[in-house]
Design an enzyme around this catalytic site. Structure first.
Site, PDB file in Angstrom:
ATOM      1  N   TYR A 150      47.791  64.165  41.604  1.00  0.00           N
ATOM      2  CA  TYR A 150      48.838  63.980  42.624  1.00  0.00           C
ATOM      3  C   TYR A 150      50.174  64.596  42.209  1.00  0.00           C
ATOM      4  O   TYR A 150      51.069  64.788  43.029  1.00  0.00           O
ATOM      5  CB  TYR A 150      49.011  62.492  42.992  1.00  0.00           C
ATOM      6  N   GLU A 151      50.326  64.931  40.904  1.00  0.00           N
ATOM      7  CA  GLU A 151      51.555  65.596  40.462  1.00  0.00           C
ATOM      8  C   GLU A 151      51.563  67.063  40.869  1.00  0.00           C
ATOM      9  O   GLU A 151      52.552  67.764  40.671  1.00  0.00           O
ATOM     10  CB  GLU A 151      51.686  65.500  38.933  1.00  0.00           C
ATOM     11  N   HIS A 165      55.214  57.706  31.718  1.00  0.00           N
ATOM     12  CA  HIS A 165      54.407  58.691  30.971  1.00  0.00           C
ATOM     13  C   HIS A 165      55.386  59.583  30.213  1.00  0.00           C
ATOM     14  O   HIS A 165      55.963  60.511  30.790  1.00  0.00           O
ATOM     15  CB  HIS A 165      53.534  59.529  31.920  1.00  0.00           C
ATOM     16  N   ALA A 184      46.373  52.020  34.164  1.00  0.00           N
ATOM     17  CA  ALA A 184      46.834  50.911  34.995  1.00  0.00           C
ATOM     18  C   ALA A 184      46.016  50.987  36.278  1.00  0.00           C
ATOM     19  O   ALA A 184      45.825  52.078  36.827  1.00  0.00           O
ATOM     20  CB  ALA A 184      48.313  51.103  35.303  1.00  0.00           C
ATOM     21  N   ASN A 240      48.095  45.003  39.219  1.00  0.00           N
ATOM     22  CA  ASN A 240      48.397  44.426  40.542  1.00  0.00           C
ATOM     23  C   ASN A 240      47.059  44.138  41.214  1.00  0.00           C
ATOM     24  O   ASN A 240      46.039  44.711  40.826  1.00  0.00           O
ATOM     25  CB  ASN A 240      49.213  45.419  41.384  1.00  0.00           C
ATOM     26  N   MET A 271      44.159  56.202  39.833  1.00  0.00           N
ATOM     27  CA  MET A 271      44.381  57.596  40.246  1.00  0.00           C
ATOM     28  C   MET A 271      44.143  58.568  39.088  1.00  0.00           C
ATOM     29  O   MET A 271      44.716  59.650  39.057  1.00  0.00           O
ATOM     30  CB  MET A 271      45.828  57.764  40.739  1.00  0.00           C
ATOM     31  N   SER A 272      43.345  58.161  38.104  1.00  0.00           N
ATOM     32  CA  SER A 272      43.214  59.020  36.915  1.00  0.00           C
ATOM     33  C   SER A 272      41.874  58.794  36.234  1.00  0.00           C
ATOM     34  O   SER A 272      40.915  58.368  36.869  1.00  0.00           O
ATOM     35  CB  SER A 272      44.350  58.665  35.933  1.00  0.00           C
ATOM     36  N   SER A 325      49.668  54.522  32.636  1.00  0.00           N
ATOM     37  CA  SER A 325      51.013  54.196  33.125  1.00  0.00           C
ATOM     38  C   SER A 325      51.542  52.940  32.460  1.00  0.00           C
ATOM     39  O   SER A 325      50.891  51.891  32.498  1.00  0.00           O
ATOM     40  CB  SER A 325      50.992  53.937  34.633  1.00  0.00           C
ATOM     41  N   HIS A 345      54.940  50.845  42.097  1.00  0.00           N
ATOM     42  CA  HIS A 345      54.842  51.349  40.715  1.00  0.00           C
ATOM     43  C   HIS A 345      55.646  50.463  39.744  1.00  0.00           C
ATOM     44  O   HIS A 345      55.292  50.359  38.568  1.00  0.00           O
ATOM     45  CB  HIS A 345      55.326  52.802  40.667  1.00  0.00           C
ATOM     46  N   HIS A 380      48.105  63.869  36.287  1.00  0.00           N
ATOM     47  CA  HIS A 380      47.374  63.409  37.466  1.00  0.00           C
ATOM     48  C   HIS A 380      47.363  64.526  38.503  1.00  0.00           C
ATOM     49  O   HIS A 380      48.337  65.287  38.616  1.00  0.00           O
ATOM     50  CB  HIS A 380      48.071  62.205  38.106  1.00  0.00           C
TER      51      HIS A 380
HETATM   52  O1  LIG Z   1      47.901  57.025  34.574  1.00  0.00           O
HETATM   53  P1  LIG Z   1      47.429  55.769  35.210  1.00  0.00           P
HETATM   54  O2  LIG Z   1      46.118  55.903  35.881  1.00  0.00           O
HETATM   55  O3  LIG Z   1      47.449  54.610  34.247  1.00  0.00           O
HETATM   56  O4  LIG Z   1      48.506  55.430  36.332  1.00  0.00           O
HETATM   57  C1  LIG Z   1      48.311  54.623  37.471  1.00  0.00           C
HETATM   58  C2  LIG Z   1      47.981  55.491  38.664  1.00  0.00           C
HETATM   59  C3  LIG Z   1      49.347  56.024  39.044  1.00  0.00           C
HETATM   60  O5  LIG Z   1      49.677  57.101  38.205  1.00  0.00           O
HETATM   61  C4  LIG Z   1      50.263  54.891  38.758  1.00  0.00           C
HETATM   62  C5  LIG Z   1      50.531  54.063  39.969  1.00  0.00           C
HETATM   63  O6  LIG Z   1      51.402  52.999  39.687  1.00  0.00           O
HETATM   64  O7  LIG Z   1      49.572  54.058  37.789  1.00  0.00           O
HETATM   65  N1  LIG Z   2      45.020  53.707  43.380  1.00  0.00           N
HETATM   66  C1  LIG Z   2      45.669  52.751  42.717  1.00  0.00           C
HETATM   67  N2  LIG Z   2      46.170  53.032  41.531  1.00  0.00           N
HETATM   68  C2  LIG Z   2      46.812  52.056  40.883  1.00  0.00           C
HETATM   69  N3  LIG Z   2      47.370  52.064  39.669  1.00  0.00           N
HETATM   70  C3  LIG Z   2      47.885  50.824  39.455  1.00  0.00           C
HETATM   71  N4  LIG Z   2      47.657  50.042  40.507  1.00  0.00           N
HETATM   72  C4  LIG Z   2      46.978  50.787  41.407  1.00  0.00           C
HETATM   73  C5  LIG Z   2      46.451  50.509  42.703  1.00  0.00           C
HETATM   74  O1  LIG Z   2      46.562  49.415  43.256  1.00  0.00           O
HETATM   75  N5  LIG Z   2      45.806  51.536  43.316  1.00  0.00           N
END
Ligand SMILES: O=P(O)(O)O[C@@H]1C[C@H](O)[C@@H](CO)O1
Ligand SMILES: Nc1nc2[nH]cnc2c(=O)[nH]1
Length: 291
Positions: A95-96, A71, A123, A250, A226-227, A40, A264, A93
């Site tokens: 979640y999509e 993305h 991220a 963060n 989340m990935s 991300s 986000h 992902h």
């Molecule tokens: O694709 P990533 O894992 O970098 O993205 C993170 C997880 C969520 O898609 C998003 C949350 O802000 O960032």
């Molecule tokens: N689950 C999760 N995914 C993230 N992607 C970027 N920041 C975060 C976070 O704080 N939690």
């Protein structure tokens, strides 16, 4: 909305993936051995690629499409530090609405295109209390929390042309590249914000509750996202060398009465803030790699 414009697909045959790989290779001049998945807000990694050839995901029959801000949804082929590479500017992902098999289809396609080394970037929220926003974490291991709940792309009939039924997952993240990355980061003056730690993955799309963050601290995670984990499972299953970087975008909220919340926008802003450093680090690592 149904993300892929068709029903959620839980399996692809070897021949499905082979067809997609052949379709992609027929459109580009370069045949890279290294692929990079951009997390991300990290799509700017593609800025340093020269002699670009770009294929939007929507132009690849059978390929999923990106639905998340940050993305872009493109394959970018070209040269980076003198080496032929392909970048995924945007990942998929669960979640999509995608199955674990759909989110990892590109990794199998890469394997069938001849990719031997996979860089994953993401991220992530900082779980480790010593981490700061903007830290870059070399991933040394992961905790597949989604896997504990049954979400794993390797579930289903095993095709041994990819790999064994029971693949080992210790040493998932290549030790030599990790050492190289840490030493280069220090040489480049990144010592104050380079880390090495454990990435944990939940499904999302919600950010964690305070109690979930405390749980992740207890079980040994340094960052959460989340990935990435499904991609790494599939890459290791088919014998790829894997290296991963998390950008700590963060710090997770681990106080019950805190007023701030994860969002986000902050994730994308931190990606922007650190994008040049990430680009430099990735370019330096690739320059030193034997591919
Ligand atoms: O694709 P990533 O894992 O970098 O993205 C993170 C997880 C969520 O898609 C998003 C949350 O802000 O960032
Ligand atoms: N689950 C999760 N995914 C993230 N992607 C970027 N920041 C975060 C976070 O704080 N939690």
């Amino acid at each position: 909305m149904d993300p892929a414009g068709s029903s959620k697909k839980n399996s692809y045959t070897y021949e499905d993936a082979q067809g997609i790989a052949e379709n992609i290779l027929a459109r580009v001049k370069s045949h890279p051995k290294l692929a990079i998945i951009c997390g991300s807000g990290l799509g700017k990694l593609a800025d340093m690629v020269e002699d670009k050839e770009v294929i939007p995901y929507g132009d690849i029959p059978g390929f999923p499409v990106s639905t998340v801000p940050g993305h872009e949804g493109k394959l970018v082929f070209g040269t980076l530090s003198g080496k032929s590479v392909v970048l995924m500017q945007g990942r998929f992902h669960c979640y999509e609405g995608y199955s674990a098999q759909q989110t990892t289809l590109p990794v199998r396609v890469f394997h069938l295109m001849g990719i031997k080394t996979l860089f994953v970037t993401n991220a992530a929220g900082g779980i480790n209390r010593g981490y700061n926003v903007g830290d870059i974490m070399v991933i040394k291991d992961h905790i597949n929390l989604a896997g504990f709940a049954g979400v794993n792309p390797l579930v289903g009939p095993n095709d041994t042309r990819y790999g064994p039924r029971f693949p080992p997952m210790s040493r998932a993240y290549d030790l030599d590249i990790r050492k190289l990355a840490l030493s280069l980061a220090k040489e480049m003056g990144f010592g104050d914000f380079i880390r090495e730690g454990v990435y944990s993955a939940l499904i999302g799309p919600n950010f964690e509750t305070v109690s979930e963050c405390k749980y992740l601290q207890v079980v040994g995670a340094d960052a959460t996202g989340m990935s990435t984990v499904p991609e790494v499972l599939v890459a290791k299953h088919c014998g790829m060398r894997v290296f991963g970087l998390s950008l700590i975008t963060n710090i997770v909220i681990d106080e019950y009465d805190a007023e701030s919340t994860a969002n986000h926008e902050e994730v994308l802003q931190t990606g922007e803030m650190r994008s040049k450093d990430l680009q430099k680090l990735v370019a330096a690592i690739i320059q030193k790699l034997d591919l």
